[in-house]
Design an enzyme around this catalytic site. Structure first.
Site, PDB file in Angstrom:
ATOM      1  N   HIS A  80      32.838  58.461  78.914  1.00 20.41           N
ATOM      2  CA  HIS A  80      32.616  59.383  80.030  1.00 20.41           C
ATOM      3  C   HIS A  80      31.386  59.001  80.851  1.00 20.41           C
ATOM      4  O   HIS A  80      30.429  59.761  80.984  1.00 20.41           O
ATOM      5  CB  HIS A  80      32.461  60.814  79.513  1.00 20.41           C
ATOM      6  CG  HIS A  80      33.654  61.308  78.764  1.00 20.41           C
ATOM      7  ND1 HIS A  80      33.805  61.106  77.410  1.00 20.41           N
ATOM      8  CD2 HIS A  80      34.763  61.967  79.175  1.00 20.41           C
ATOM      9  CE1 HIS A  80      34.956  61.645  77.024  1.00 20.41           C
ATOM     10  NE2 HIS A  80      35.551  62.163  78.071  1.00 20.41           N
ATOM     11  N   ASP A 127      31.001  56.427  74.029  1.00 16.89           N
ATOM     12  CA  ASP A 127      31.475  57.446  74.957  1.00 16.89           C
ATOM     13  C   ASP A 127      31.994  56.802  76.243  1.00 16.89           C
ATOM     14  O   ASP A 127      31.249  56.099  76.930  1.00 16.89           O
ATOM     15  CB  ASP A 127      30.309  58.393  75.270  1.00 16.89           C
ATOM     16  CG  ASP A 127      30.735  59.630  76.042  1.00 16.89           C
ATOM     17  OD1 ASP A 127      31.895  59.694  76.481  1.00 16.89           O
ATOM     18  OD2 ASP A 127      29.885  60.530  76.210  1.00 16.89           O
ATOM     19  N   CYS A 134      39.960  59.040  79.753  1.00 14.86           N
ATOM     20  CA  CYS A 134      39.078  58.737  78.619  1.00 14.86           C
ATOM     21  C   CYS A 134      39.829  58.322  77.357  1.00 14.86           C
ATOM     22  O   CYS A 134      39.351  57.466  76.604  1.00 14.86           O
ATOM     23  CB  CYS A 134      38.131  59.901  78.329  1.00 14.86           C
ATOM     24  SG  CYS A 134      38.923  61.475  78.032  1.00 14.86           S
TER      25      CYS A 134
END
Length: 467
Positions: A355, A353, A119
């Site tokens: 993820h 994000d 990430c």
């Protein structure tokens, strides 16, 4: 035979972990992000308000600097760029880079996904991508198809994931899973024929994304970044901190061979200090072709916003940074998760994000689908939850831009800091003038100098672990 058996165990382990991560990160929770109509929203130097312009000008008073120093910051805070739809178009136009699966195997490992560990590399890619968008497209550019995407696209991806979940898990363990094809959102009505400028912009839009493709040949793809990370002791599957990623991005840009990238360089601040002469030297260095010319520079500044927790006294500074036209975002996050911060409203940060596990997209194919590289919905997070370790990014097209930016940021650092010492500083001269070892512009034998290796090792032990 023993080695072969070990390889088989590693392959089975890799497939099991891939299946687990596919389940964990393929779910999309339909959460809404709420924005106040009473407060301005800032996104990478642009200000939006969801009321009428007249009411906004009458009500808005964003106090940042009490000193009337003539800084452009006040002007930035009172200029309005648009309404809700324009904000959505601007946000969606940013490049979104997330976990991927089923991409070509990473050299030296059995990994075909970065789920669970990549990430920070992804958020670093997003920051670099924004810098390249400013360089090739400009801040005013927006993706013409941006508003064709909405949250229903995510719903369709979710339902597809649910339908395939059990079969995907079982098949992955026997190496029989077919690559998923990401459902494409419905297109809006056909637009008019593009003019020359629009065609040129679309070429660069695709080219920038292709530089971040998940293949060994992509200049800033995961495979290349991991190779550069090995020089700092990192391997595929390790976690990477924001400071380490900053140095990896610098090396990736230095080593890029695409002629289009010869006009861009990256400078990483040393020990929270930006040495102006070192930056200008990079900007004025020769191209690989031997031609003289001024390069644009992306300045990366690894900092800590406190000790174990973020010091809320730095909130106004972070707001000020994200309000600047030079800002290309922040590689940061909250403990155990890295996010790409691109804006704020009140005391909440706006971020993208990484993820979310998506299928591999072959960017070498003509007209490859673009939708999975653009995020249809922003997320918000309280500044208090932010992890103190982060890397701040700026883009300056010319030496004059750098000098102007350094003046504005220095004023902001002084006016916003309640601490005795600012988060970082701009100083005149070269780093060697202050008895610090400066890394050479072109290292022939090793990608990192010994001094850089020591700093990277120190950063690696200080930063948060990403799960």
């Amino acid at each position: 035979m023993e080695a072969t058996g070990t390889d088989e165990v590693e392959k089975i382990k890799s497939k099991f972990m891939s299946a687990w991560h596919n389940m964990k990160y393929s779910w999309v929770l339909k959460t809404k992000t709420y924005f106040s109509r009473n407060s301005p929203v800032f996104l990478l130097g642009k200000c939006y308000h969801f009321k009428t312009e007249g009411k906004y000008r009458a009500l808005h008073s964003f106090q940042f600097s009490s000193a009337g120093d003539g800084s452009n910051f006040d002007k930035i805070n009172t200029e309005i760029s648009g309404n809700v739809e324009e904000f959505r178009r601007d946000f969606i136009s940013r490049i979104w880079l997330t976990y991927r699966e089923e991409f070509p195997q990473i050299k030296g490992s059995a990994l075909t996904t970065d789920c669970g560990w990549g990430c920070t590399l992804r958020t670093g890619q997003m920051l670099l991508a924004q810098g390249l968008m400013l360089h090739f497209l400009g801040r005013a550019w927006v993706w013409p198809d941006a508003l064709d995407m909405d949250s229903s696209d995510l719903e369709s991806w979710t339902s597809s994931t649910v339908r395939k979940l059990t079969a995907s898990f079982e098949a992955s363990l026997t190496a029989e899973r077919d690559p998923k094809i990401l459902p494409q959102p419905q297109r809006g009505p056909a637009r008019r024929s593009w003019d020359v400028t629009e065609m040129r912009n679309e070429v660069y839009h695709r080219k920038i994304i292709s530089w971040f493709g998940d293949s060994p040949v992509a200049a800033f793809g995961l495979h290349q970044l991991i190779e550069y990370g090995k020089k700092s002791g990192k391997i595929a599957g390790d976690w990477y901190g924001p400071a380490v990623v900053a140095h990896i991005l610098r090396k990736a840009v230095e080593e890029a061979r695409d002629p289009e990238l010869q006009g861009v360089t990256v400078y990483v601040a040393q020990d929270c200090t930006v040495y102006s002469s070192d930056v200008i030297d990079r900007q004025c260095s020769f191209m690989d072709s031997g031609k003289a010319g001024t390069k644009a520079v992306i300045i990366l500044v690894p900092v800590r916003l406190g000790g174990e927790r973020t010091n809320t006294d730095y909130l106004e500074f972070v707001k000020g940074i994200l309000s600047l036209e030079y800002c290309v975002g922040i590689i940061g996050g909250k403990p155990k998760q890295s996010y790409y911060f691109a804006g704020f409203q009140d005391d909440s940060l706006i971020y993208m994000d990484p993820h979310y596990c998506q299928s591999f997209v072959d960017v070498s194919i003509k007209d490859f689908p673009l939708e999975s590289f653009h995020c249809p919905s922003p997320k918000k997070m309280s500044f208090k939850k932010m992890d103190p370790s982060c890397t701040i990014g700026f883009y300056c097209r010319t030496v004059q831009d750098f000098e102007k930016a350094s003046e504005e940021i220095t004023k902001m650092l002084k006016s916003s800091s309640k601490e005795k010492y600012p988060l970082f500083t701009f100083v005149k001269g070269h780093s060697r003038d202050y008895d610090f070892a400066s890394s050479p512009l072109h290292e022939e034998n090793d990608l990192f100098s010994e001094d850089e290796k020591k700093r990277l090792k120190r950063f690696s032990t200080e930063e948060f672990v990403l799960l």
